[in-house]
Design a protein around this motif. Structure first.
Motif, short mmCIF file in Angstrom:
data_model
loop_
_atom_site.label_atom_id
_atom_site.label_comp_id
_atom_site.label_asym_id
_atom_site.label_seq_id
_atom_site.Cartn_x
_atom_site.Cartn_y
_atom_site.Cartn_z
N SER A 432 91.58 52.59 22.15
CA SER A 432 90.43 51.72 22.36
C SER A 432 90.74 50.31 21.87
N ILE A 433 89.99 49.35 22.39
CA ILE A 433 90.18 47.96 21.97
C ILE A 433 89.89 47.83 20.47
N GLU A 434 88.86 48.52 20.02
CA GLU A 434 88.52 48.48 18.59
C GLU A 434 89.68 48.95 17.73
N ASN A 435 90.27 50.08 18.09
CA ASN A 435 91.38 50.60 17.29
C ASN A 435 92.61 49.71 17.38
N ASN A 436 92.81 49.05 18.53
CA ASN A 436 93.92 48.12 18.65
C ASN A 436 93.75 46.94 17.69
N ILE A 437 92.53 46.47 17.57
CA ILE A 437 92.28 45.38 16.61
C ILE A 437 92.42 45.89 15.18
N LYS A 438 92.00 47.14 14.96
CA LYS A 438 92.06 47.72 13.61
C LYS A 438 93.48 48.00 13.13
N PHE A 439 94.48 47.84 14.01
CA PHE A 439 95.85 47.96 13.54
C PHE A 439 96.12 46.94 12.43
N GLN A 451 83.84 40.06 14.27
CA GLN A 451 84.07 38.68 13.83
C GLN A 451 85.49 38.23 14.15
N ALA A 452 86.47 39.12 13.97
CA ALA A 452 87.85 38.79 14.31
C ALA A 452 87.99 38.51 15.80
N ALA A 453 87.30 39.31 16.62
CA ALA A 453 87.34 39.11 18.07
C ALA A 453 86.68 37.79 18.46
N LYS A 454 85.60 37.43 17.76
CA LYS A 454 84.94 36.14 18.04
C LYS A 454 85.85 34.99 17.68
N ASN A 455 86.53 35.09 16.55
CA ASN A 455 87.46 34.03 16.13
C ASN A 455 88.61 33.87 17.12
N ALA A 456 88.97 35.00 17.78
CA ALA A 456 90.06 34.96 18.76
C ALA A 456 89.54 34.66 20.17
N ALA A 457 88.24 34.36 20.27
CA ALA A 457 87.60 34.00 21.55
C ALA A 457 87.77 35.09 22.61
N THR A 479 95.19 47.25 31.10
CA THR A 479 93.80 47.05 31.52
C THR A 479 93.39 45.59 31.38
N LEU A 480 93.98 44.89 30.42
CA LEU A 480 93.58 43.50 30.13
C LEU A 480 94.50 42.51 30.82
N SER A 481 93.99 41.30 30.98
CA SER A 481 94.82 40.22 31.51
C SER A 481 95.78 39.74 30.41
N GLY A 482 96.74 38.90 30.79
CA GLY A 482 97.70 38.40 29.81
C GLY A 482 97.03 37.64 28.68
N GLY A 483 96.07 36.77 29.03
CA GLY A 483 95.36 36.00 28.01
C GLY A 483 94.52 36.88 27.10
N GLN A 484 93.88 37.91 27.68
CA GLN A 484 93.06 38.83 26.87
C GLN A 484 93.92 39.62 25.89
N LYS A 485 95.09 40.05 26.37
CA LYS A 485 96.00 40.78 25.47
C LYS A 485 96.42 39.91 24.30
N GLN A 486 96.75 38.65 24.59
CA GLN A 486 97.15 37.75 23.51
C GLN A 486 96.03 37.55 22.51
N ARG A 487 94.82 37.42 23.00
CA ARG A 487 93.70 37.17 22.10
C ARG A 487 93.33 38.40 21.27
N VAL A 488 93.48 39.60 21.85
CA VAL A 488 93.27 40.83 21.07
C VAL A 488 94.32 40.92 19.96
N SER A 489 95.55 40.52 20.27
CA SER A 489 96.61 40.51 19.25
C SER A 489 96.31 39.51 18.15
N ALA A 491 93.27 38.60 17.27
CA ALA A 491 92.17 39.21 16.50
C ALA A 491 92.73 40.22 15.50
N ARG A 492 93.72 40.97 15.92
CA ARG A 492 94.37 41.95 15.03
C ARG A 492 94.94 41.26 13.79
#
Length: 584
Positions: A432-439, A451-457, A479-489, A491-492
Motif C-alpha cells: 500500500s502507499i501508506e506502508n511504502n511511506i512508512k518505510f 503530513q509527510a505526503a502533504k510536504n511532498a505535494a 501504478t503511479l506516474s514517475g513524478g508521483q513515485k518520486q514524491r512518495v519517496s 514523503a518516505r
C-alpha cells in the motif's frame, strides 16, 4: 561431501530430534520384520494341518494368533513410520528455515558491488532451489539412508541364516538394480537440470515481455514476440520429452528386476524343496516378502547418491556466496551519534565493475544544518557523492569525515539511520502507499504519514485514488506516474526525519510549479538538517547555502547562488539557459 560440512552446525543444533528420529526409524523397520517370519509360520501351520500333524482347532488357534501379531506389528510399524517422518523430515524443514535465514542475512550484509556482479535470478535461485536441494539431503536422504541401512543389517543376515544358497541367488539382481537406478538417476538429474535452466530462461523471457508490454504494443511487436515464444516453447517441450523418455525406464526397470528376483526365489527355492534342502514352502513365501522389502531400499541407494550429489553441488553454490565478504564492514559496534557535518578530503573513487573514475581528488566541507546543491552534467559524479556519504561504497583515495570523525570509524547502522535518501530512480514496493511511506518510520501514525505526503505535494494525488492511502501498488510502483513515485519517496524520507537528507535528482519528473512547492516544504521540514540536493535545475539550487558544480569528477565551482551567478562559468551559463527556457 566437504561442502555439506557447512550443515554440521545445524545437525548439532537439532541432534536430540535426530537421535530420536534414528531410534524411531530403527524400531519401525524392525517391526516390519515381524511379518515375513510369521507368514512363514502360518504356512507351516497349514502344512502341519494338511499332514494331519495338528488338529483343525489347534491350526485355527495358531493362525488367529499369528494374524493378530502380523496386524499389530504392521499397525505399530505404521505409527512409528509416521513419527519417523514427524521427527527427521521436520528437522530438515528447520534446517531449511535456518539456512534460508542465514543466506538472506548474509545477502543484506553484502555491498552494492556484489549485486552489480550477480543477477537477481541467480540470487533467488540459490536461496530457493539450492536450499531446497540441500533440504532433501538433510531430511529424506537421511531418513531413507537410515531406513535402508537398518533393513540391510537385519534382513540379509536373517536370509543367510535361514537358507544361505537361496539368499545368495535372491540377492544377485539387487546390486544390478542399484547400479542401473543410479545411472538412470544420474541421467535424470542431468536432464532435469537442463529442463530447470530452460524453464528459467522461459520465465525470464516472459517476465521481460510483461514488464515491457507497453514498448511491445507501441512498436507492434506482438507477432514477433509470439514467434520467439513459440521457438522457446518448442525447445522446452523437446527437452522435457528427453527427460520423460528417461523417466519412463525407472519403474518398469524396478518391476522387471523385482520379478526376476521373485522368479529366482520360486525356482531355486522350489528345487531346494524338491531336493530336501528346505523343509517348508513357508521359506519361499518369507523370502519373497524379504525381496520386496529390500527392492525399494536397494533402488533408493542410487536415488540417495543422486540426492547427495545435487545437495553437494547446491551447497557449493550457496557457500560461494556465504564466503563472500562484505566490502563495507561495520567494525564499530557502539552506536554513533550523528549531527550532520560532512567533509571530503581529497576524495577519489573508481567503480570496480566498470573501472570508471567518478571522483577525482574532491575536497569540500558542509557544516551541519546547511543545504547544499550539487550540479553538473550527466556522469560528473554527483550521485557518487551521495552514495559515499551513506557509505554504500568506500572511497578509493582520500577520506570522508562525518562530524570530524572518519566515516570508517562510525557505526554503519547509526550512519544510515541518520540518513534519509531519495534516489533518482524511485523504488516502491508492491504494498500500500501508506506502508511504502512508512518505510521511513514503521511506527508512524496516520497523521504523520499524511503530513509527510502533504510536504511532498502528493497527498491530493493519493486522495484521488479510490482506496486512498490503502491503494496497493503494482510491481516497482508501476501504478503511479514517475513524478508521483518520486514524491512518495520524498514523503518516505521526510517521515524518517533524519539528520542528513540526500535528494538525488528526485524532482526531475515533476513540473516547475510542483517543484517549487516541494522545495519550499523541504526548506521548512529540513530546517537545521544537513541537506544535499543533486539536480540538473538551477531552481533547486537558488535557495541553497552552497552550490557545488562538478565536471568530469572534479569540483569545478563552489559558492552560493549569488556568488556563482556573478562569475563567468558553467553555473551562470546554465542559469541563463534555464531562465530563458522558462520565459519562453
Amino acid at each position: 561431501m566437504k561442502e555439506l560440512k557447512h550443515l554440521n552446525k545445524y545437525f548439532k543444533k537439532y541432534w536430540k530430534k535426530l537421535v530420536l528420529g534414528l531410534f524411531i526409524t530403527m524400531v519401525a523397520r524392525i517391526l516390519q520384520l515381524v511379518m515375513p517370519s510369521y507368514v512363514k509360520e502360518s504356512i507351516e501351520v497349514i502344512e502341519d494341518f494338511t499332514a494331519s500333524e495338528i488338529t483343525e482347532s489347534v491350526a485355527r488357534g495358531f493362525l488367529f494368533e499369528y494374524i493378530l501379531i502380523i496386524v499389530g506389528a504392521a499397525l505399530l510399524s505404521g505409527v512409528f513410520t509416521f513419527l519417523m517422518r514427524q521427527t527427521i523430515i521436520n528437522v530438515s524443514r528447520y534446517i531449511e528455515f535456518d539456512l534460508k535465514n542465514e543466506v538472506f542475512d548474509h545477502y543484506q550484509l553484502l555491498s552494492l558491488n556484489f549485486y552489480k556482479k550477480n543477477r537477481t535470478g541467480d540470487l533467488m535461485n540459490r536461496i530457493s532451489e539450492d536450499v531446497s536441494q540441500v533440504r532433501m539431503y538433510a531430511g529424506p536422504a537421511l531418513m531413507y539412508g537410515i531406513n535402508t541401512a537398518t533393513l540391510f543389517i537385519c534382513i540379509i543376515p536373517i536370509m543367510f541364516m535361514t537358507a544361505p544358497k537361496l539368499a545368495a541367488y535372491t540377492l544377485i539382481p539387487l546390486p544390478i538394480l542399484s547400479v542401473l537406478i543410479y545411472k538412470i538417476s544420474k541421467v535424470i538429474h542431468q536432464r532435469s537440470t537442463v529442463v530447470q535452466e530452460y524453464l528459467s530462461t522461459l520465465s525470464t523471457f516472459t517476465q521481460e515481455v510483461f514488464s515491457g508490454v507497453s514498448v511491445i504494443k507501441a512498436y507492434a511487436l506482438e507477432p514477433q514476440i509470439n514467434k520467439d515464444l513459440s521457438v522457446l516453447a518448442v525447445e522446452g517441450k523437446n527437452k522435457s520429452m528427453d527427460l520423460a523418455r528417461v523417466n519412463a525406464w525407472f519403474f518398469p526397470l524396478m518391476v522387471l528386476l523385482i520379478g526376476v528376483s521373485n522368479i529366482l526365489v520360486i525356482y531355486i527355492g522350489g528345487r531346494q524343496i524338491l531336493n530336501g534342502e528346505i523343509d517348508s514352502v513357508g521359506v519361499i513365501a518369507e523370502f519373497i516378502i524379504y525381496v520386496n522389502m529390500l527392492t525399494w531400499p536397494v533402488a533408493i541407494i542410487g536415488w540417495l547418491t543422486s540426492i547427495i550429489q545435487r545437495a553437494e553441488a547446491s551447497q557449493k553454490r550457496i557457500n560461494e556466496f556465504l564466503q563472500e565478504q562484505p566490502e563495507i564492514r561495520n567494525d564499530i559496534l557502539e552506536e554513533t551519534e550523528i549531527t550532520g557535518k560532512i567533509e571530503f578530503r581529497n576524495v577519489s573513487f573508481t567503480y570496480e565493475d566498470t573501472e570508471i573514475t567518478a571522483l577525482k581528488n574532491i575536497s569540500f566541507t558542509i557544516n551541519d544544518g546547511e543545504t547544499v546543491a550539487i550540479l553538473g552534467k550527466t556522469g560528473s559524479g554527483k550521485s557518487t557523492i551521495l552514495d559515499l556519504i551513506a557509505r554504500l561504497y568506500d572511497v578509493s583515495g582520500g577520506e570522508i569525515l562525518i562530524d570530524n570523525v572518519p566515516i570508517k570509524k562510525l557505526n554503519v547502522e547509526s550512519l544510515r539511520t541518520s540518513v534519509g535518501a531519495v534516489p533518482q530512480d524511485a523504488f516502491l514496493f508492491s504494498d500500500s502507499i501508506e506502508n511504502n511511506i512508512k518505510f521511513g518510520k514503521y511506527n508512524a501514525s496516520e497523521a504523520e504519514v499524511v503530513q509527510a505526503a502533504k510536504n511532498a505535494a502528493v497527498h491530493d494525488n493519493i486522495e484521488g485514488f479510490s482506496k486512498g492511502y490503502q491503494t496497493v501498488l503494482g510491481e516497482r510502483g508501476i501504478t503511479l506516474s514517475g513524478g508521483q513515485k518520486q514524491r512518495v519517496s520524498i514523503a518516505r524520507a521526510l517521515l524518517k526525519d533524519p539528520e542528513i537528507y540526500l535528494f538525488d535528482d528526485c524532482l526531475s519528473a515533476v513540473d516547475t510549479e510542483t517543484e517549487e512547492e516541494i522545495l519550499n516544504n523541504l526548506k521548512k521540514a529540513s530546517k537545521n538538517k544537513t541537506t544535499l540536493i543533486v539536480s540538473h535545475r538551477v531552481s533547486s539550487a537558488k535557495n541553497a547555502d552552497k552550490v557545488l558544480v562538478l565536471e568530469d569528477g572534479r569540483l569545478l565551482q563552489e559558492g552560493s547562488h549569488e556568488e556563482l551567478n556573478s562569475q563567468n562559468g558553467y553555473y551562470k551559463e546554465l542559469y541563463a539557459t534555464q531562465l530563458s527556457e522558462k520565459e519562453n
